[in-house]
Design an enzyme around this catalytic site. Structure first.
Site, PDB file in Angstrom:
ATOM      1  CB  CYS A  68     -38.589  81.655 -28.899  1.00  0.00           C
ATOM      2  SG  CYS A  68     -38.680  81.353 -26.642  1.00  0.00           S
ATOM      3  CB  CYS A 105     -43.645  72.094 -21.677  1.00  0.00           C
ATOM      4  SG  CYS A 105     -45.233  72.119 -20.653  1.00  0.00           S
ATOM      5  CG  HIS A 125     -36.580  76.178 -26.959  1.00  0.00           C
ATOM      6  ND1 HIS A 125     -36.046  76.740 -28.041  1.00  0.00           N
ATOM      7  CD2 HIS A 125     -37.825  77.210 -26.429  1.00  0.00           C
ATOM      8  CE1 HIS A 125     -36.847  78.155 -27.756  1.00  0.00           C
ATOM      9  NE2 HIS A 125     -37.690  78.451 -27.097  1.00  0.00           N
TER      10      HIS A 125
END
Lengths: 386, 386
Positions: free
Chosen positions: B87, B210, B331
């Protein structure tokens, strides 16, 4: 790169471990060997670079391969960066390590190249490698790497009269070299007849014209030259370029190779006449033949005759792939580029045993990453010397 | 890094394109936008770095994402290096770009972060992300990232009395911010009640705790500071560390964050009091809460109360994730770290429109890559300023 030295090297045997060894396990072996060879403790390492490509696709272990392998050798807390550039992932990682040192952020850097490929089926391996091309267009049309290189071989035969026997000479030579390398995947000689009669893959290439899918790891410690000890060798250049994809480019050459090589010669202050051995990206027999031409070891179109003459054999004018190359030493993708530098370091140190090139003082490594629009995605050329 | 400047930035809208957009396509848009914003031509770019992580696992297009995206903006022939660090792939790519410039091998470098995640199922996406952990041990035991962070949340509640409502406040704030960001994946506000009633994922975390799986790309042009124009901002620091995995480390903090932040403050010559806004890795609500503590915005264990007080809201004492963060901006793994710097650059330029932080002169970006043994695999902290 007047200021960089390779302090130590390590490598597993390359081979087909069929899932019995993980990237963590292989990596640990190579890293601990390299630290020991460099006579350096983990706390002296400021950063680490890890070259690995398809292990994530084939095993699911994507991002943390470096952290997992290094942790077991006591290398924790430092910046660990994974570099992925298809089959040149390892040499691209070496390049980033050289930049980290030159930027002044690190004094000693560990580079690990590692790949696990044989835990999956060969079909899955070949499919994963297709991700090193353009999957939306070329991949969707069914092109695979054997197909690409078969087209190059066909065109080379058409343009220059290159024969099937000349291609086979590459495989025979590299297996002869691999038979003298205890770290090689294949350590047995083969005959030209075996190559010619092997199962066809993509005409004219047969299975013995293709390098294997291998597992393995190779590692080295790179540092500022003022840290040099008696067994250290200098990293004189590590240059990378990507393709330009001109529409009118001939299929029988990669313009990236001479461009990267010219940059490396200039950076190293060494010419091709001063290079004693060459590690060249022989993913297929035709690849070594084309690269031999593109690196200027012979004229364009003369690669077939040149190789068949024995000029690139271990005792020849320009020894190419004395390690066995990708063909016989094996091709654990991310480990290959680091492994080439492990071989050159070992040769320049005079520690290559049975396959030692007499008086080797300088070597060049050529690594190709990916394939796009008939050209290479990336080419790395590195030069080391005593 | 007194000598580096961000000359231009570009970004696609982050979102769920469900396979309608490829990494090549998204990357092209961000890269061409960044070149235009920097008012620079492709021939002025000396090298490129590409941060991308799970696109290969999810779409098969592994190694050549950078070459394919850059080619369409006229960026060919130069060194193109893919960096993968889970990430934090994008911020790790920015770090390599900074090293290339500081090493003297490049004057201007293009950095692209890009990811395609929603062309596959959510289950495949979550499974691919597990490769950013230890698949042999933790993965084999069934641990996923929601599971890891749920354990952290449980422990944080046990140790410090952190409540479900305090966690929800993170999501509510970031959605409020995302609603003001035209590039955000989610541009709608949510209520605390919605978060509390959302479908459970891993107790105590529900689906609205989330961040989503997103597609998207972000790019920037980094160069030597003497090339600075009036809209350029300075990259003052870009530091990375990996975990040390001490057995006795508390589950409720990441020791990597203060270590990377301290290095970044020192490199930048700026302290936390001089930072006007913070982009923080809020992959889960509990993650932002823990990072807020670890970055020193409040004391250990005080994160819940601190966030619930509004101190990290857009108009608060320490605005955190005014972009919407991973939670609402989205994301797209490899794009996230570059996207954080796109936001900070836009804010420091005073060009952030509706979500502009008044008088923003310096910002900090915090990105987390991978998760091992309860600690972070890698943390990157960058600081930009006017």
């Amino acid at each position: 790169l007047d200021d960089l030295a390779i302090l130590g090297v390590g490598s597993t045997r390359f081979g087909a471990y069929g899932g019995a060894r993980t990237a963590r396990d292989l990596g640990r072996e190579a890293v601990c060997d390299a630290l020991r060879d460099a006579d350096i403790t983990p706390d002296m390492i400021d950063a680490a670079y890890v070259g690995t490509s398809v292990t994530g696709l084939l095993t699911g272990q994507e991002s943390m391969v470096g952290q997992l392998a290094l942790e077991e050798c006591g290398l924790v807390g430092l910046p660990i960066t994974r570099v992925e550039s298809a089959c040149s992932s390892g040499s691209a990682a070496v390049r980033e390590a050289s930049l980290a040192i030159r930027a002044g952020t690190a004094r000693a850097v560990l580079v690990l190249g590692v790949e696990v490929m044989t835990s999956a089926s060969t079909a899955e391996g070949v499919s994963a490698l297709a991700g090193a091309g353009d999957i939306d267009y070329e991949g969707a049309l069914g092109m695979t790497f054997p197909g690409h290189f078969a087209m190059i071989a066909q065109r080379h035969a058409y343009e220059y009269g290159t024969t099937r026997e000349q291609l086979a000479a590459v495989a025979v030579k590299n297996h002869e070299n691999g038979a003298r390398n205890p770290k090689a995947h294949f350590q047995r000689q083969i005959t030209a007849e075996q190559v010619l009669r092997a199962a066809p893959v993509a005409d004219p290439l047969g299975i013995l014209d293709c390098c294997p899918l291998s597992d393995g790891a190779a590692a080295l410690v790179l540092a500022r030259r003022d840290d040099r000890g008696p067994r250290d060798v200098r990293l004189r250049a590590c240059e990378m370029v990507s393709g330009t994809y001109a529409d009118d480019r001939p299929l029988t050459e990669f313009e990236t190779t001479p461009r990267a090589a010219a940059a490396a010669y200039e950076e190293a202050g060494l010419g091709p006449d001063e290079i004693d051995l060459w590690e060249v990206h022989d993913c297929f027999t035709i690849a070594e033949l084309v690269h031999t031409e593109d690196l200027g070891l012979c004229g364009k179109g003369e690669g077939g005759e040149y190789i068949a003459s024995g000029a690139t054999a271990a005792g020849g004018e320009h020894p190419v792939n004395v390690s066995g190359g990708l063909k016989a030493k094996g091709h654990p993708v991310g480990a290959t580029g680091v492994g080439q530098l492990v071989e050159l370091t070992t040769q320049v140190r005079g520690e290559a045993g049975e396959r030692q090139v007499d008086g080797a003082r300088a070597g060049l490594a050529h690594c190709m990453g990916g394939f796009l629009h008939g050209d290479s995605g990336s080419i790395t050329v590195s030069i080391v010397s005593a």
